[in-house]
Scaffold this motif. Structure first.
Motif, PDB file in Angstrom:
ATOM      1  N   ALA A 383      -8.769   5.664   4.136  1.00  0.00           N
ATOM      2  CA  ALA A 383     -10.142   5.992   3.730  1.00  0.00           C
ATOM      3  C   ALA A 383     -10.302   5.932   2.218  1.00  0.00           C
ATOM      4  CB  ALA A 383     -10.533   7.380   4.243  1.00  0.00           C
ATOM      5  N   TYR A 444     -14.594  12.622   7.242  1.00  0.00           N
ATOM      6  CA  TYR A 444     -13.289  11.957   7.270  1.00  0.00           C
ATOM      7  C   TYR A 444     -12.555  12.221   8.588  1.00  0.00           C
ATOM      8  CZ  TYR A 444      -8.366  11.093   6.752  1.00  0.00           C
ATOM      9  OH  TYR A 444      -7.079  10.666   6.990  1.00  0.00           O
ATOM     10  N   ARG A 447     -14.354  10.626  11.416  1.00  0.00           N
ATOM     11  CA  ARG A 447     -14.663   9.217  11.115  1.00  0.00           C
ATOM     12  C   ARG A 447     -16.095   8.893  11.548  1.00  0.00           C
ATOM     13  NH1 ARG A 447     -10.051   7.109   9.166  1.00  0.00           N
ATOM     14  NH2 ARG A 447     -10.730   4.926   9.112  1.00  0.00           N
ATOM     15  N   SER A 454     -21.681   7.050   4.931  1.00  0.00           N
ATOM     16  CA  SER A 454     -20.347   6.587   5.332  1.00  0.00           C
ATOM     17  C   SER A 454     -20.432   5.321   6.172  1.00  0.00           C
ATOM     18  CB  SER A 454     -19.608   7.687   6.099  1.00  0.00           C
ATOM     19  OG  SER A 454     -20.300   8.015   7.286  1.00  0.00           O
TER      20      SER A 454
END
Length: 518
Positions: A383, A444, A447, A454
């Motif tokens: 990431a 994060y 996801r 994002s």
């Protein structure tokens, strides 16, 4: 202890620090005040431990007569146990409260020489034991004869006696083993010193909100860690932050180049109750002289100096940390050298998170070569998180967090998060609040794809961008502006012009009545 009481303790310590400061700069008086707090902690810990041992004999440690035969036997037995349990030893006469009382007695006793001797004795007590390296020259930055404390010995004695007296009045609550009140207050002080230290702050301190993000990421899905490592550990705050996110960390490892900061890191570890056998902090240049070669760590975190210079010595092409890449990071920018060093130390089941300037995402040459290898050949990059500008002490540049795993759960894509707009402005600094941190970490871990925040980029998508990781290439934050109705604007302007003409007529009438020319 309530939040208010905790804040009160922090403020008390900060007030004492400012009393000591005088004309010293932040770096200098930091070393003294943190050193004195650490000495008080060691002394109180020593007394509590000794009193527990002596409880069955119904005597107190400070009441032992050191020069009697009976007293010497007690001292020797307690010393042996203390060196094994605490890693150091202090005699009753060397306790913080004893020296503070003498310095502030009616006779205004001169305590500087005795105090310097006590600080030396703490180190000497560890000689030949397992804790020797952890206490070696720990108080070397506290020169009690420095003219910065006062021009004369008497002036220095007076200011130090005053500081010791104020510190002695504060209860560190060390009996309450479940509380880390002092540890939190120590962290607060380090942060306060960092905020006033300008560019030097980055050498020893990562802002707590950034530390939280790194710590939460590398502990994702884990309750315990076998090991955590920081190759540029500064004051050790980032290592200790990781420990707050899990139930237990078996071992802490770190390396720090600056000698004074290295001393601060060891103090910080001990003061937070980390046993001397559980941490291994080394003092050396991490890239040039690594001290933990061959070891692998379950969690790795770092906030290395941004775009620092390093030797990039051609001999490093045969170093296990760099050899497989075919190229070294440029000598003028060591950012990827730190990445390579950390990946070398990363365990197969580990996670690493490193804070770097945005240049690492798009610069060409050797850095592009390394970036491409890590993604195309190894597929380690998990990431990329873009942080707001102006959140680090001493620099206003925006930064990013790169997260790497050797065994990725989602090897088909890389997550990009643009968190650059999620902050609150506080004076001259941008601050990440809990809601900003939580959103980054949750995005994060899950996801999650969030519009304008994002995006999961496929490896093919990244290859098509020539391995340029610049976040706007993947997260579209463009905000369309409202269409302007030109006709409506023109009509509004005409109305205003008409109103102005009417006003001009009225004003002209008033001027005529007053006999003035409009």
């Amino acid at each position: 202890m309530s939040e208010d009481q905790k804040k009160q303790l922090e403020q008390q310590l900060w007030n004492i620090a400012n009393a000591l400061r005088g004309k010293m700069n932040a770096d200098e008086f930091r070393d003294y005040i943190l050193g004195f707090i650490f000495y008080k902690y060691l002394a109180e810990k020593m007394e509590i431990y000794a009193n527990n041992i002596l409880e069955q004999d119904k005597i107190y440690f400070r009441d032992i007569q050191e020069n009697t035969e009976n007293g010497k036997q007690y001292i020797e037995a307690i010393k042996e146990a203390s060196l094994e349990k605490l890693g150091y030893f202090l005699k009753p006469s060397e306790l913080f409260s004893e020296i503070a009382k003498r310095g502030n007695s009616d006779s205004n006793a001169f305590i500087l020489e005795d105090l310097q001797k006590i600080l030396t004795n703490i180190q000497l007590s560890t000689m030949g034991t397992q804790s020797e390296e952890d206490f070696d020259n720990l108080f070397e930055d506290m020169d009690l004869n420095s003219t910065k404390l006062g021009k004369t010995a008497e002036a220095r004695n007076a200011i130090i006696a005053k500081v010791l007296m104020h510190l002695d009045e504060i209860d560190f609550k060390l009996q309450h083993t479940e509380l880390d009140v002092l540890g939190d207050a120590y962290e607060y002080l380090i942060g306060q010193f960092a905020s006033g230290a300008g560019k030097k702050a980055g050498e020893f301190y990562t802002p707590q909100e950034v530390s939280k993000i790194l710590a939460k990421i590398v502990t994702s899905g884990k309750n315990r860690l076998k090991s955590v490592y920081d190759p540029t550990c500064g004051s050790g705050s980032l290592l200790l932050r990781v420990a707050k996110e899990v139930e237990d960390v078996s071992n802490f490892y770190g390396q720090e180049m600056n000698r004074t900061t290295y001393n601060l890191a060891r103090m910080n570890m001990i003061l937070h109750g980390v046993h001397f056998l559980k941490f291994d902090i080394k003092q050396e240049d991490t890239l040039e002289h690594p001290q933990h070669k061959g070891l692998e760590f379950e969690a790795i975190v770092a906030n290395p100096p941004f775009s620092a210079q390093w030797s990039a010595n051609p001999l490093f092409t045969s170093d296990d940390r760099f050899s497989q890449y075919g190229k070294l990071a440029p000598g003028s920018k060591a950012d990827f050298a730190f990445v390579q060093h950390m990946i070398y130390h990363l365990a197969e089941n580990g996670i690493m998170a490193i804070v770097l300037p945005h240049g690492v995402l798009f610069r060409g040459g050797a850095e592009l070569h390394i970036r491409k290898y890590l993604i195309e050949q190894k597929n380690y990059l998990d990431a990329v998180i873009g942080l707001p500008a102006n959140i680090f002490y001493g620099t206003g540049i925006p930064t990013c967090i790169l997260i790497f795993k050797k065994c990725r759960e989602t090897p088909e894509d890389i997550l990009f998060i643009d968190a650059s707009k999620g902050f609150e402005k506080v004076k001259n600094q941008n601050m990440l609040r809990d809601e900003h941190i939580d959103k980054i970490v949750a995005t994060y871990r899950d996801r999650t794809v969030i519009e304008k925040y994002s995006h999961k980029a496929t490896l093919e998508e990244i290859a098509n961008n020539d391995y340029n990781l610049n976040i706007p290439r993947y997260v579209d934050t463009f905000e369309e502006q409202e269409e302007i109705d030109i006709q409506a604007v023109m009509s509004s302007i005409k109305e205003l012009e008409a109103k102005r003409a009417d006003l001009d007529v009225q004003i002209e009438m008033y001027f005529k009545e007053l006999g003035l020319v409009f």
